[in-house]
Design an enzyme around this catalytic site. Structure first.
Site, PDB file in Angstrom:
ATOM      1  N   LYS A  81       1.057  -1.235   0.241  1.00  0.00           N
ATOM      2  CA  LYS A  81       0.000   0.039   0.111  1.00  0.00           C
ATOM      3  C   LYS A  81       0.983   1.291  -0.008  1.00  0.00           C
ATOM      4  O   LYS A  81       2.092   1.085   0.699  1.00  0.00           O
ATOM      5  CB  LYS A  81      -0.901  -0.029   1.339  1.00  0.00           C
ATOM      6  CG  LYS A  81      -1.826   1.149   1.399  1.00  0.00           C
ATOM      7  CD  LYS A  81      -2.791   0.713   2.573  1.00  0.00           C
ATOM      8  CE  LYS A  81      -4.022   2.141   2.860  1.00  0.00           C
ATOM      9  NZ  LYS A  81      -4.670   1.923   4.022  1.00  0.00           N
ATOM     10  N   SER A 156      -9.475   1.623   3.061  1.00  0.00           N
ATOM     11  CA  SER A 156      -8.798   2.362   2.130  1.00  0.00           C
ATOM     12  C   SER A 156      -7.819   1.807   1.544  1.00  0.00           C
ATOM     13  O   SER A 156      -7.169   2.111   0.655  1.00  0.00           O
ATOM     14  CB  SER A 156      -8.055   3.769   3.381  1.00  0.00           C
ATOM     15  OG  SER A 156      -7.095   2.732   4.244  1.00  0.00           O
ATOM     16  N   SER A 180      -9.554  -0.891   7.400  1.00  0.00           N
ATOM     17  CA  SER A 180      -9.005  -0.711   5.988  1.00  0.00           C
ATOM     18  C   SER A 180      -8.153  -1.857   5.470  1.00  0.00           C
ATOM     19  O   SER A 180      -7.990  -1.844   4.233  1.00  0.00           O
ATOM     20  CB  SER A 180      -8.036   0.514   5.941  1.00  0.00           C
ATOM     21  OG  SER A 180      -8.884   1.590   5.796  1.00  0.00           O
TER      22      SER A 180
HETATM   23  N1  GLN Z   1     -12.732   3.679   6.628  1.00  0.00           N
HETATM   24  C1  GLN Z   1     -12.259   4.053   7.930  1.00  0.00           C
HETATM   25  C2  GLN Z   1     -11.882   5.588   7.761  1.00  0.00           C
HETATM   26  O1  GLN Z   1     -12.098   6.202   6.993  1.00  0.00           O
HETATM   27  C3  GLN Z   1     -11.098   3.139   8.172  1.00  0.00           C
HETATM   28  C4  GLN Z   1      -9.836   3.666   7.411  1.00  0.00           C
HETATM   29  C5  GLN Z   1      -8.586   2.938   7.699  1.00  0.00           C
HETATM   30  O2  GLN Z   1      -8.744   1.728   8.271  1.00  0.00           O
HETATM   31  N2  GLN Z   1      -7.658   3.557   7.304  1.00  0.00           N
HETATM   32  O3  GLN Z   1     -11.217   6.070   8.737  1.00  0.00           O
END
Ligand code: GLN
Length: 487
Positions: A81, A156, A180
């Site tokens: 990532k 994400s 994420s």
């Molecule tokens: N969707 C969650 C957020 O927007 C989790 C994101 C993540 O785990 N990096 O914060």
């Protein structure tokens, strides 16, 4: 029909490399070819360097030819990532702010993968600074779900999940602050593991919310997750929250630990908002465990209803502080129109950050501001303790907790426009981060429309061996990941 090479399991490929049936150069070339064939539709990667990957593959083949004892990751192409630092490679975090940034150093996980002989392949797309659930917040492109190109891969770490699901890597790494890794894994029919907070060093991970962030693997099987976890886990003096704990042989534990397990089903995770097809698939998984001799118990996590609000206070507070470093002065985007120092900050940050990141910086600054600190941030910290206690209490009765990973299957690109509906995606995943626990999403079937469904198993702190063994019991008896996307 045999499974195309780049869709095979890491463990199976490692055996072929070990026996000499396959070389890393052949494997890496197959990954490069598959990427060339599908990437214009999937858009999972932000950058990749075929020549560099082939050079590392060649080096792995030479090590092998020299008769060196090699681990199972040697010669395996893995994509990271784009929030994980690799020396001399770009690291954008999906943001214009870091569009031209090249990392001067390796993250600890990167060093560990290099030591394991991995062929680092490609940087996976993500929501900007890991904020989002769909990759639509990436400043560069939206990744498509390989199982339905009109839908999101989740986020994400959507690029990491989609790249693996599309055969563009043999495994990938993501990061998980509120879901994420697990949510995109569920959307893309792959395994995604968020380890216990502190098990994997965060050194070299672009910080979003430091008390929640963890790096973890995406793989096709639970066994493959055990292999990658073993390579990247362990104490690191460069991350002060890294925990000193012995790292067992996670892969061996899959064979040694056979249960029967006690599994808790939290009633709060099966209420309103759960898609009926997702619910039915999870019921089937529960039934599988029952048939396998496990004891299934209803448990209660009474503070579940506060998880989302608590998460979005703590995560934004930490983000507002972490993202203060992107000020246009040192290594980030600097506005060409800045005429004085105030302009440098104001214009660089206005131009460099996208809307969702700005929204969170504003929210986080607000909940930390002197008049509101006690009402929001401090209170959220107290509720966080209650949420963790809920889980620990449940673990007095059960070994692990089983839930859906997400309330719905993958949604359409462009469909979810208001922030609150997007935040609701995280309803089953954020509690795990707030409590610092390990969680894994395992493929658990498909909807009638052919969209993947994920089951989440939540384990006890630092008991990844148990969690993986429980997940493997289901995963090794099903072949959902064998159903490949039609690309
Ligand atoms: N969707 C969650 C957020 O927007 C989790 C994101 C993540 O785990 N990096 O914060």
């Amino acid at each position: 029909m045999s499974t195309p090479l780049t869709f095979q399991t890491l463990s199976g490929i490692a055996d072929q490399l070990a026996s000499g049936a396959l070389t890393s150069v052949q494997l890496t070339q197959a990954v490069i070819d598959q990427t060339a064939a599908v990437e214009s539709r999937v858009n999972a990667l932000l950058s990749h360097d075929a020549a560099d990957a082939l050079a590392h593959a060649q080096a792995s083949d030479e090590r092998r030819a020299a008769g060196k004892p090699l681990g199972p990751l040697d010669g395996i192409p893995i994509a990271l990532k784009d929030v994980i630092a690799v020396r001399d490679q770009p690291l954008t975090a999906g943001s214009k702010m870091l569009e031209k940034f090249v990392s001067p150093y390796d993250a600890t996980v990167t060093i560990k993968l290099k030591e394991a002989g991995v062929v680092l392949w490609g940087r996976a797309n993500c929501d900007e600074f890991a904020m989002g659930s769909s990759t639509e917040n990436s400043a560069f492109k939206t990744t498509a779900n390989p199982y339905d190109l009109a839908r999101v891969p989740g986020g994400s770490s959507g690029g990491s999940a989609a790249a693996l699901a599309a055969g563009e890597a043999i495994a990938t790494l993501g990061s998980d602050t509120g879901g994420s890794i697990r949510q995109p894994a569920a959307f893309c029919n792959v395994v995604g593991l968020k380890p216990t907070y502190g098990l994997i060093s965060r050194y070299g991970l672009a910080a979003y919310a430091s008390s929640l962030d963890q790096i973890g693997p995406f793989t096709r099987t639970v066994e493959d997750a055990a292999i990658v976890l073993g390579a990247i886990a362990g104490h690191d003096h460069r991350d002060s929250t890294s925990f000193k704990t012995p790292i067992p042989d996670y892969r061996a534990a899959l064979q040694e630990k056979k249960g029967p397990w006690k599994l808790g089903i939290p009633k709060e995770y099966f209420g309103e908002g759960l898609d009926p097809e997702v619910g039915a698939a999870i019921e089937k998984a529960i039934e599988f465990y029952r048939q396998a001799g496990c004891e299934i118990k209803e448990v209660s996590l009474p503070h579940t209803e506060y998880c989302l609000s608590t998460y979005y206070i703590i995560a934004t507070a930490e983000a507002s502080s972490n993202l203060a470093r992107y000020d246009g002065v040192r290594y980030t985007h600097r506005s060409p129109d800045a005429k004085n120092i105030e302009d440098v900050y104001f214009k660089s940050r206005s131009e460099g950050f996208g809307d969702e990141v700005k929204r969170r910086i504003i929210l986080g600054t607000y909940v930390l501001s002197s008049g509101y600190y006690d009402a929001y941030y401090l209170r959220a910290q107290k509720v966080r303790t209650l949420i963790r206690q809920d889980f620990l209490k449940a673990y007095e009765e059960v070994d692990a907790i089983l839930t859906p990973t997400t309330p719905t299957p993958a949604f359409k690109i462009g469909e979810t426009t208001d922030p609150l509906s997007m935040y609701l995606q995280d309803i089953y995943t954020v509690g795990v981060n707030l409590a610092g626990l390990p969680g894994i999403s395992v493929p658990a079937g498909f909807t009638d429309e052919g969209l993947p469904i994920g089951m989440q198993l939540i384990g006890q702190p630092y008991q990844e061996s148990d969690l993986l063994a429980i997940a493997h019991t289901y995963d090794s008896a099903h072949d959902w990941s064998g159903r490949l996307p039609e690309l």
